[in-house]
Write an enzyme that holds these catalytic residues in place. Structure first.
Site, PDB file in Angstrom:
ATOM      1  N   LYS A  61       0.856  -1.196   0.000  1.00 12.72           N
ATOM      2  CA  LYS A  61       0.000   0.000   0.000  1.00 12.72           C
ATOM      3  C   LYS A  61       0.882   1.232   0.000  1.00 12.72           C
ATOM      4  O   LYS A  61       2.032   1.187   0.441  1.00 12.72           O
ATOM      5  CB  LYS A  61      -0.877   0.029   1.258  1.00 12.72           C
ATOM      6  N   ASN A  77     -15.852   6.346  -5.027  1.00  9.89           N
ATOM      7  CA  ASN A  77     -15.930   5.387  -6.137  1.00  9.89           C
ATOM      8  C   ASN A  77     -16.640   4.084  -5.732  1.00  9.89           C
ATOM      9  O   ASN A  77     -17.602   3.663  -6.369  1.00  9.89           O
ATOM     10  CB  ASN A  77     -14.496   5.133  -6.632  1.00  9.89           C
TER      11      ASN A  77
HETATM   12  N1  GLU Z   1      -7.318   0.207  -3.375  1.00 15.66           N
HETATM   13  C1  GLU Z   1      -8.043  -0.978  -3.670  1.00 15.66           C
HETATM   14  C2  GLU Z   1      -8.120  -1.877  -2.454  1.00 15.66           C
HETATM   15  O1  GLU Z   1      -7.947  -1.439  -1.343  1.00 15.66           O
HETATM   16  C3  GLU Z   1      -7.518  -1.708  -4.909  1.00 15.66           C
HETATM   17  C4  GLU Z   1      -6.101  -2.162  -4.836  1.00 15.66           C
HETATM   18  C5  GLU Z   1      -5.539  -2.704  -6.130  1.00 15.66           C
HETATM   19  O2  GLU Z   1      -6.257  -2.805  -7.115  1.00 15.66           O
HETATM   20  O3  GLU Z   1      -4.344  -3.009  -6.117  1.00 15.66           O
HETATM   21  O4  GLU Z   1      -8.443  -3.031  -2.556  1.00 15.66           O
END
Ligand code: GLU
Length: 430
Positions: free
Chosen positions: A103, A218
């Site tokens: 992340k 979103n």
């Molecule tokens: N930000 C999204 C999540 O927390 C997608 C992460 C991604 O596609 O790598 O799952």
């Protein structure tokens, strides 16, 4: 302070009592593989220089490259990014993607920046972490307050640094740059697949439920939109500034249109208006939405929303977690005592990263599929893995979160065991 992270990994305790894993798995899953903090200098439109703090955490890469979004939010901290990277690790394993977890984030309120300032900040972040990312080792994507435009700038910056096109370095890109049609709606759509699977298993009629959604970004928007298209009734909607309620049901598309057209543009990428300016409906505060008299509460905003402080006042019978970590472990216990079913984040919101996996695989293969086929594949993954979680919960008589962790952590443990452990080497067999 690692408050959120300590709470996040405390979820491993009950899981490890249920599965037979080497103590090495516990040791390896208790801290991130790599954490980096960067300070990004950005030239502002007025000529001044501002330094923004950002982070990238690669939590675990045993099952594949680190995978996870980049968040722009004033509250971003290393504690938060590490927790989110841990949840990504578990999530990717729960839906059986060949990814580990990671992340990233920048501590910034993007609504205060111009479009060009956001572009310079996005590109500066990629310059700062370029050595860490790549299709084989760490693949970012959108998260809170980032979107496909920003992913496009980031992919372009990376291409300039390495002097070649590498679309698989980042997912959630514009379709014109190798993105996946339907990626934007995939988190909301995936959550609805899980929710639908649960309802049919319990023989609950979707039309009989009153649903409130906290968070109209979103994920929350697309969940509400697709739910209403499929005959569900969304009676409450809220964002960070306020909420609206109507027992007859709301039209999320209309509410979004209203929010978009009433906005005062600052950054052009963000909407400064709020759902609470939707005039015709009863107004609620963001907190009231959580305590509304509904059947289902969908949490699609941020972490730590239902806590020991407000869990007792939740009136919904079901909670669907689309945000990452919206219910704290203490709140989980209170909700369980009240008989509330929680559909957990690491399963429910995995539709986004599953679509990211399709995008990454397409980029690397150079073969592109159509949207209908991808939507079908998303449904298959989400419903198939949801069934496995629900079966496990039934077989072992455990709650759905513990079942999802048993499935995900079990898969991570299999991969760790396959790389060799002290027990394995002590046995002396090859
Ligand atoms: N930000 C999204 C999540 O927390 C997608 C992460 C991604 O596609 O790598 O799952």
């Amino acid at each position: 302070m690692k408050k959120t992270f300590d709470a996040a990994i405390s979820r491993l305790g009950p899981v490890l009592d249920l599965i037979d894993v080497s103590p090495e798995v516990v040791a390896r899953l208790s801290s991130p593989s790599l954490s980096v903090t960067v300070n990004i200098p950005v030239r502002m439109d007025d000529g001044s220089l501002r330094i923004f703090e950002g982070h990238r955490v690669q939590y675990d890469m045993t099952r594949g490259p680190a995978k996870g979004g980049i968040r722009f939010h004033p509250d971003v901290s290393l504690d938060e990014v590490t927790s989110l990277a841990f949840w990504m690790t578990v999530k990717c394993a729960v839906v059986d993607l060949p990814f580990g977890g990671g992340k990233g984030g920048i501590a910034v309120d993007p609504r205060g920046l111009s479009r060009l300032e956001i572009e310079r900040l996005s590109r500066g972040y990629i310059r700062a972490i370029a050595d860490l990312i790549g299709p084989e080792n760490d693949v970012p994507a959108p998260d809170v307050n980032t979107n496909e435009t920003i992913m496009g700038w980031m992919a372009d910056e990376y291409a300039q640094i390495v002097r070649r096109k590498v679309p698989g370095v980042i997912t959630g890109k514009p379709v014109a740059l190798g993105g996946l049609p339907g990626r934007e709606a995939a988190t909301g759509r995936g959550a609805l697949h899980v929710f639908g699977e649960w309802l049919s298993r319990q023989a609950i009629d979707p039309g009989s439920l009153r649903i409130a959604v906290q968070g109209f970004g979103n994920a929350g928007y697309h969940f509400a939109r697709i739910a209403v298209e499929n005959g569900f009734r969304v009676v409450g909607l809220s964002d960070s500034r306020g909420g609206i309620y109507s027992s007859d049901g709301l039209d999320p598309v209309k509410v979004m249109h209203h929010k978009q057209t009433r906005r005062e543009l600052k950054a052009m990428l963000y909407c400064d208006s709020s759902v609470c300016e939707e005039a015709e409906h009863e107004k609620l505060s963001p907190e009231q939405v959580l305590e509304q008299d509904v059947d289902v509460l969908v949490l699609a905003a941020l972490e730590n929303q239902i806590t020991a402080e407000n869990a007792e006042r939740v009136r919904a019978r079901m909670v669907v977690e689309i945000a990452n970590g919206p219910v704290t472990p203490e709140a989980d216990r209170i909700l369980a005592d009240k008989g509330v079913t929680v559909l957990p984040d690491v399963l429910c919101n995995a539709g986004g990263v599953t679509a990211s996996y399709f995008e990454w695989a397409q980029n690397r293969a150079g073969i592109y599929g159509d949207e209908a086929r991808l939507a079908e594949r998303l449904g298959k993954v989400m419903e198939g893995q949801a069934r496995r979680v629900f079966d496990l919960a039934e077989d072992k008589q455990i709650d759905l979160r513990t079942a999802a962790y048993v499935l995900g952590v079990g898969r991570i443990a299999d991969a760790m065991h396959a790389t060799g452990t002290a027990e394995f080497f002590a046995n002396g067999t090859p």
